[in-house]
Design a protein around this motif. Structure first.
Motif: not given
Length: 471
Positions: A85-86, A76-80
């Motif tokens: 990928n995460v 949820e905290e990963s962006q774009g």
């Protein structure tokens, strides 16, 4: 000095420092497994380091709970572009973890099997195998939550579809002779969130799970038409946030409790045991339409939750005057309230007239409704003696005029009132997600202000024989 020289003192100390004997590990296997049953799955797995006796005990655990909230938070905290990928990496790690545990697991029966992670139809093969494993172990409680960290809007055609496959049968064979194909005698509770399931498959499960008492379906894209009927064991049913649903028919069953989001889709017929109904979505037909759809069970309802605007209460008042008492057995009423233009909440008191035996009233008010903050003079409502109300709870309380006058009304008219609970806390409940954490922090100061206003305005109004609790 002589004692130390001879070694006597050291020997005595060593003897005194000797660790006590591990009597717990000597208990029979059945008792050790019973002890593990009180632990979560991860806690049970950690006991493997205690001793050789405990090393593999966790593999006999009857409760398997696969959830990784730290990984969900990273997603949820990963962006774009990084987010996808995460997500792929974390999904791969999660699937490998579950597969490894199931390979090592040795218990012949499961009390509970739960999966909570951000997975979709791309993981179908793995999820099918997990479900087949659970059914082969005669699972009693099955939870499959693939919505990720947040449940908001997680209905998608790409979600994992629960079909006949995990049951070990084909669609064609299920239509020809379903009763002879699979034994669901062990399954007592099924909870599906962010999982697509059709009405056909759902009805098949209902009629073949002879012990299924609790069924929850949330965020299913494929659920359109559902009929729950016949001599079923089902006691508790929840179908919420299935945005494509057109018709939910419930008839000739011994259902005890029901929770739905879309009252306009509901058809109720011959549900003599239904005593607990929760509606958390508004009807196009208004509150009158909701009450009309519940008409066959109103006389027996003991617990009711309704969404209502303060203006709609007047509409319902007219109907209650036509057919009093409308809710003679109601013990607990919960109202999810929306107000308009600073309107008084006193109209809600009209609902109480149709509930002469009401013992607990819970009113949940809109969280960020600026109109609640409009200051004006107190209004008065027609006094009506409330004979049995013992507990009044107001959630989302900000301490403004329309809320205070509602409390004052019940202080003046509820002759048996024992307790008032004022909850100023912002609670996102089960729909919590990381994006809301910042917003929750911003609400903290407002909550403090609301508590100060509540204490200042309600302490002087509340008599000594009524307990006032401000949260």
């Amino acid at each position: 000095m002589g004692k130390f020289a001879s070694g006597f003192g050291l020997g005595k100390c060593a003897k005194r420092e000797q660790l006590p004997k591990d009597h717990i590990s000597e208990l029979p296997l059945e008792i050790l497994l019973h002890i593990l049953s009180f632990l979560t799955f991860k806690e049970a797995a950690r006991t493997s380091v205690l001793s050789k006796r405990w090393k593999n005990l966790w593999t006999y655990s009857a409760r398997l709970d696969f959830s990784d909230f730290s990984a969900l938070k990273r997603i949820e905290e990963s962006q774009g572009a990084e987010c996808e990928n995460v997500r792929k990496m974390e999904r791969c790690k999660f699937v490998k973890w579950v597969n490894k545990v199931l390979q090592l697991h040795k218990a012949l029966a499961l009390d509970e099997f739960r999966v909570h992670f951000d997975l979709q139809g791309s993981s179908r093969e793995a999820i099918d195998k997990w479900l087949q494993f659970a059914f082969s172990r005669k699972v009693q409680r099955l939870q499959l939550d693939l919505s990720g960290h947040t449940n908001f809007g997680r209905q998608s055609p790409k979600s994992y579809a629960f079909t006949y496959g995990p049951l070990g049968i084909s669609r064609k064979s299920s239509e020809s002779n379903p009763c002879a194909l699979i034994d669901f005698k062990s399954l007592r509770a099924l909870r599906l969130t962010g999982v697509n399931i059709s009405g056909e498959v759902l009805e098949f499960i209902l009629h073949n799970c002879q012990c299924l008492e609790n069924l929850v379906v949330r965020y299913s894209y494929d659920l359109i038409n559902v009929e729950v009927s016949g001599p079923l064991a089902l006691k508790h049913l929840e179908i919420c946030f299935c945005f494509n649903i057109r018709c939910l028919t419930i008839r000739d069953t011994n259902l005890v409790s029901l929770k739905i989001s879309y009252p306009d889709t509901l058809v109720l017929k011959n549900v003599p045991m239904l005593v607990d109904v929760s509606v958390d979505g508004f009807s196009d037909e208004g509150i009158r339409g909701v009450i009309s759809r519940l008409s066959c069970c109103l006389l027996k309802l003991e617990v009711l939750t309704l969404p209502v605007s303060s203006g709609e209460a007047r509409e319902l008042e007219e109907m209650l005057h036509e057919l009093p008492p409308q809710l003679p057995k109601l013990k607990q009423l919960t109202l999810d309230v929306l107000t308009e233009e600073g309107e008084s909440l006193l109209g809600l008191t009209d609902l109480i007239r149709g509930s002469p035996n009401l013992e607990k009233l819970v009113i949940k008010m809109g969280l960020d409704d600026e109109i609640v903050r409009k200051r004006r003079k107190l209004r008065k409502a027609i006094n009506y003696s409330v004979q049995h109300l013992r507990v009044l709870e107001l959630s989302g309380f900000l301490g403004y005029t329309n809320e205070v006058e509602l409390v004052k009304y019940f202080l003046d008219n509820a002759v048996a009132l024992e307790k008032i609970i004022i909850d100023t806390r912002w609670d996102p409940g089960e729909f919590c997600c990381p994006e809301l954490e910042t917003e929750a922090e911003e609400e903290e100061e407002e909550e403090k202000c609301a508590r100060r206003r509540a204490k200042r305005r309600l302490n002087r109004l509340t008599p000594s024989h009524v307990e006032l609790v401000i949260l």
